[in-house]
Design a protein around this motif. Structure first.
Motif, mmCIF file in Angstrom:
data_model
loop_
_atom_site.group_PDB
_atom_site.id
_atom_site.type_symbol
_atom_site.label_atom_id
_atom_site.label_comp_id
_atom_site.label_asym_id
_atom_site.label_seq_id
_atom_site.Cartn_x
_atom_site.Cartn_y
_atom_site.Cartn_z
ATOM 1 N N ILE A 195 4.832 0.910 -2.861
ATOM 2 C CA ILE A 195 5.659 0.292 -3.880
ATOM 3 C C ILE A 195 5.203 -1.281 -4.288
ATOM 4 O O ILE A 195 4.825 -1.832 -3.310
ATOM 5 C CB ILE A 195 7.207 0.018 -3.680
ATOM 6 C CG1 ILE A 195 7.761 -0.687 -5.014
ATOM 7 C CG2 ILE A 195 7.536 -0.483 -2.452
ATOM 8 C CD1 ILE A 195 9.311 -0.634 -4.983
ATOM 9 N N LYS A 196 4.997 -1.295 -5.499
ATOM 10 C CA LYS A 196 4.043 -3.107 -5.829
ATOM 11 C C LYS A 196 5.301 -3.540 -6.595
ATOM 12 O O LYS A 196 5.612 -3.175 -7.762
ATOM 13 C CB LYS A 196 2.989 -2.744 -6.468
ATOM 14 C CG LYS A 196 2.349 -3.985 -6.838
ATOM 15 C CD LYS A 196 1.000 -3.970 -7.619
ATOM 16 C CE LYS A 196 0.445 -5.480 -7.828
ATOM 17 N NZ LYS A 196 -0.977 -5.110 -8.549
ATOM 18 N N LEU A 197 5.873 -4.680 -6.170
ATOM 19 C CA LEU A 197 6.977 -5.309 -6.939
ATOM 20 C C LEU A 197 6.354 -6.133 -7.980
ATOM 21 O O LEU A 197 5.249 -6.283 -7.905
ATOM 22 C CB LEU A 197 7.740 -6.374 -5.849
ATOM 23 C CG LEU A 197 8.301 -5.562 -4.528
ATOM 24 C CD1 LEU A 197 9.078 -6.667 -3.678
ATOM 25 C CD2 LEU A 197 9.245 -4.380 -5.031
ATOM 26 N N ILE B 289 4.174 -3.159 -0.735
ATOM 27 C CA ILE B 289 5.002 -2.564 0.290
ATOM 28 C C ILE B 289 4.637 -1.215 0.589
ATOM 29 O O ILE B 289 4.672 -0.432 -0.174
ATOM 30 C CB ILE B 289 6.327 -2.793 0.317
ATOM 31 C CG1 ILE B 289 6.714 -4.339 -0.234
ATOM 32 C CG2 ILE B 289 7.144 -2.385 1.375
ATOM 33 C CD1 ILE B 289 8.189 -4.587 -0.461
ATOM 34 N N TRP B 290 4.205 -0.735 1.935
ATOM 35 C CA TRP B 290 4.125 0.666 2.250
ATOM 36 C C TRP B 290 5.253 0.925 2.957
ATOM 37 O O TRP B 290 5.779 0.248 4.184
ATOM 38 C CB TRP B 290 2.857 0.840 3.337
ATOM 39 C CG TRP B 290 1.492 0.771 2.541
ATOM 40 C CD1 TRP B 290 0.993 1.610 1.951
ATOM 41 C CD2 TRP B 290 0.980 -0.536 2.020
ATOM 42 N NE1 TRP B 290 -0.270 1.185 1.259
ATOM 43 C CE2 TRP B 290 -0.189 -0.112 1.277
ATOM 44 C CE3 TRP B 290 1.103 -1.909 2.131
ATOM 45 C CZ2 TRP B 290 -1.199 -1.114 0.797
ATOM 46 C CZ3 TRP B 290 0.360 -2.664 1.657
ATOM 47 C CH2 TRP B 290 -0.631 -2.421 0.822
ATOM 48 N N LEU B 291 6.004 1.871 2.714
ATOM 49 C CA LEU B 291 7.423 2.466 3.297
ATOM 50 C C LEU B 291 7.120 3.793 4.174
ATOM 51 O O LEU B 291 6.681 4.838 3.706
ATOM 52 C CB LEU B 291 8.468 2.579 2.283
ATOM 53 C CG LEU B 291 8.961 1.338 1.915
ATOM 54 C CD1 LEU B 291 9.593 1.713 0.517
ATOM 55 C CD2 LEU B 291 9.935 0.665 2.788
ATOM 56 N N ASP C 108 2.572 -6.737 2.139
ATOM 57 C CA ASP C 108 1.451 -7.680 2.035
ATOM 58 C C ASP C 108 1.739 -8.386 0.753
ATOM 59 O O ASP C 108 2.044 -7.919 -0.367
ATOM 60 C CB ASP C 108 0.249 -6.724 1.450
ATOM 61 C CG ASP C 108 -0.950 -7.806 1.209
ATOM 62 O OD1 ASP C 108 -0.854 -8.864 1.091
ATOM 63 O OD2 ASP C 108 -2.194 -7.050 0.717
ATOM 64 N N VAL C 109 2.531 -9.619 1.264
ATOM 65 C CA VAL C 109 3.118 -10.573 0.245
ATOM 66 C C VAL C 109 2.234 -11.231 -0.849
ATOM 67 O O VAL C 109 1.182 -12.026 -0.223
ATOM 68 C CB VAL C 109 4.366 -11.417 1.199
ATOM 69 C CG1 VAL C 109 4.928 -12.377 0.229
ATOM 70 C CG2 VAL C 109 4.945 -10.573 1.949
ATOM 71 N N SER C 110 2.557 -11.232 -1.945
ATOM 72 C CA SER C 110 2.235 -12.235 -2.813
ATOM 73 C C SER C 110 2.156 -13.652 -2.567
ATOM 74 O O SER C 110 3.564 -13.995 -2.267
ATOM 75 C CB SER C 110 2.723 -11.929 -4.064
ATOM 76 O OG SER C 110 1.981 -12.719 -5.243
ATOM 77 N N ASN D 70 -3.057 -0.933 16.316
ATOM 78 C CA ASN D 70 -2.197 0.079 16.831
ATOM 79 C C ASN D 70 -0.813 0.167 16.143
ATOM 80 O O ASN D 70 -0.289 1.145 16.029
ATOM 81 C CB ASN D 70 -1.961 -0.264 18.378
ATOM 82 C CG ASN D 70 -3.275 0.117 19.189
ATOM 83 O OD1 ASN D 70 -4.182 0.882 18.775
ATOM 84 N ND2 ASN D 70 -3.319 -0.335 20.381
ATOM 85 N N GLU D 71 -0.193 -1.069 16.029
ATOM 86 C CA GLU D 71 1.147 -1.286 15.322
ATOM 87 C C GLU D 71 1.208 -0.542 13.800
ATOM 88 O O GLU D 71 2.057 -0.115 13.556
ATOM 89 C CB GLU D 71 1.670 -2.450 15.397
ATOM 90 C CG GLU D 71 1.531 -2.996 16.973
ATOM 91 C CD GLU D 71 2.531 -2.279 17.812
ATOM 92 O OE1 GLU D 71 3.541 -2.038 17.332
ATOM 93 O OE2 GLU D 71 2.195 -2.076 19.126
ATOM 94 N N ILE D 72 0.029 -0.853 13.133
ATOM 95 C CA ILE D 72 0.073 -0.537 11.885
ATOM 96 C C ILE D 72 -0.625 0.706 11.474
ATOM 97 O O ILE D 72 -0.931 0.974 10.305
ATOM 98 C CB ILE D 72 -0.294 -1.679 10.974
ATOM 99 C CG1 ILE D 72 -1.842 -2.067 11.037
ATOM 100 C CG2 ILE D 72 0.657 -2.814 10.973
ATOM 101 C CD1 ILE D 72 -2.529 -3.104 10.082
ATOM 102 N N SER D 73 -1.039 1.428 12.454
ATOM 103 C CA SER D 73 -1.898 2.765 12.403
ATOM 104 C C SER D 73 -1.188 3.482 11.598
ATOM 105 O O SER D 73 -2.019 4.461 10.622
ATOM 106 C CB SER D 73 -2.509 3.276 13.598
ATOM 107 O OG SER D 73 -1.283 3.527 14.541
#
Length: 380
Positions: free
Chosen positions: A178-180, A186-188, A218-220, A301-304
């Motif tokens: 989603i892109k605000l 944001i990836w959910l 990934d905040v604007s 590793n945490e965001i793979s």
């Protein structure tokens, strides 16, 4: 084996890549791939050439990672050690692998209905109506549009007084992007729910809520949003950010919340306390004990999961199966509770068939048998 268990340095990856360029070495490495494939996938008619090509591609990619320390000392010795290690690994595992193939029982599979996750979500509008988003479908609302794989809100800021909120719910077996309206991406992950404004009031704090689940933000930057802060809240903590990338994992069936910073800076507030994170740090907050711990982690590793991989380094079988249960929308039963603490080290593609993953875990000796009955997996 160092490459396969992800303990090789960048220098060793360089050596391996250069060594494979020679035809005779490429043949040897291909044989090694065949042996490893046998270990991992029980030699079910593997495509050796494809596997080799994929491994070479990954080696090229991994050797460029900045966080791996390069060391130019002992070039010849390291090369020799790696070659010997490869040859030794091929013959060490050869007899064992093929022995296991004949000794192990075939798994019991009844009506396997398990499939990998897909793009799907439920959009709840401010009037309470719900819309289903799935790959291949299109949607157009007054403020957003979707092609079934992502939801994009109109880029605008305005003073509307009372803010209207939407919810995006990702079921088990799904994921979505989603892109605000402010440009934040944001990836959910599976089994997640996000609450957010349809548009933000200009100059006011931009606030969203991760109701539960896992999300990568990934905040604007605030510099292009009237210097307004961006805040992510959930039931137990608040994260204040200023143009950054980070991951939050806050599932309802887990007592710990993990906040991992990739870039920028965040302030995490909870229980009248505040912690500042810098890149490559993870905050583990225990909701029940109200205690927190910050440690340095390998953020890749945490965001793979966002890149289509499961990274299970240092994870117990129970933790692994919890992740798989969300992604494949399955139930897992341990007939032998003792094996739930066993650890599996490695990365697996999120597109893999569940039988391939279970065979891999089985061939590494973590489980003896497994059954698949419709959407239930039984481990022993």
């Amino acid at each position: 084996m160092k490459y396969l268990n992800q303990s090789a340095t960048a220098h060793e990856l360089d050596l391996l890549f250069e060594w494979i360029k020679l035809p005779e070495n490429k043949k040897l490495f291909s044989e090694f791939v065949q042996m490893h494939y046998a270990i991992t996938y029980n030699m079910n008619d593997p495509d050796h050439k494809k596997t080799l090509a994929e491994l070479l591609f990954v080696i090229k990619k991994e050797k460029s990672l900045a966080y791996r320390i390069r060391n130019k000392i002992g070039y010849r010795y390291a090369t020799a050690a790696m070659i010997i290690g490869l040859i030794f690994s091929i013959y060490l595992f050869k007899d064992q692998v093929f022995h296991n193939r004949t000794a192990n029982k075939e798994p019991i599979i009844v009506n396997n209905e398990i499939n990998p996750g897909i793009n799907k979500a439920i959009l709840t509008l401010d009037n309470g109506s719900q819309l289903t988003l799935e790959k291949g479908d299109t949607l157009h609302t007054q403020n957003a549009e979707s092609n079934g794989e992502e939801l994009i809100y109109e880029a605008k800021q305005k003073n509307v007084g009372e803010v209207a909120y939407n919810y995006l719910t990702i079921p088990r077996g799904g994921y979505f992007f989603i892109k605000l309206s402010d440009g934040t991406k944001i990836w959910l992950n599976s089994d997640s729910k996000l609450k957010y404004p349809v548009s933000f009031n200009k100059g006011e704090t931009r606030k969203v809520e991760l109701v539960y689940g896992e999300a990568f933000f990934d905040v604007s930057p605030s510099t292009i949003n009237g210097d307004s802060k961006f805040v992510v809240i959930n039931e137990s903590q608040e994260i204040v950010v200023m143009g950054t990338e980070f991951n939050v994992k806050a599932y309802e069936d887990e007592s710990n919340i993990y906040t991992t910073l990739v870039e920028g800076k965040v302030s995490v507030n909870f229980s009248n306390s505040q912690q500042i994170l810098i890149p490559n740090q993870q905050l583990n907050y225990d909701v029940e004990t109200k205690k927190s711990l910050i440690k340095k982690v390998d953020v890749s590793n945490e965001i793979s999961w966002k890149e289509g991989l499961f990274n299970f380094n240092g994870k117990s079988l129970r933790e692994i199966m919890k992740v798989l249960s969300r992604w494949y929308d399955i139930d897992v039963v341990f007939e032998n509770e003792q094996i739930s603490d066993e650890e599996f080290v490695g990365s697996l593609s999120k597109d893999q068939n569940i039988e391939d993953i279970l065979s891999s875990i089985k061939n590494f000796g973590i489980i003896k048998e497994y059954k698949i009955i419709e959407k239930t997996i039984i481990l022993k």
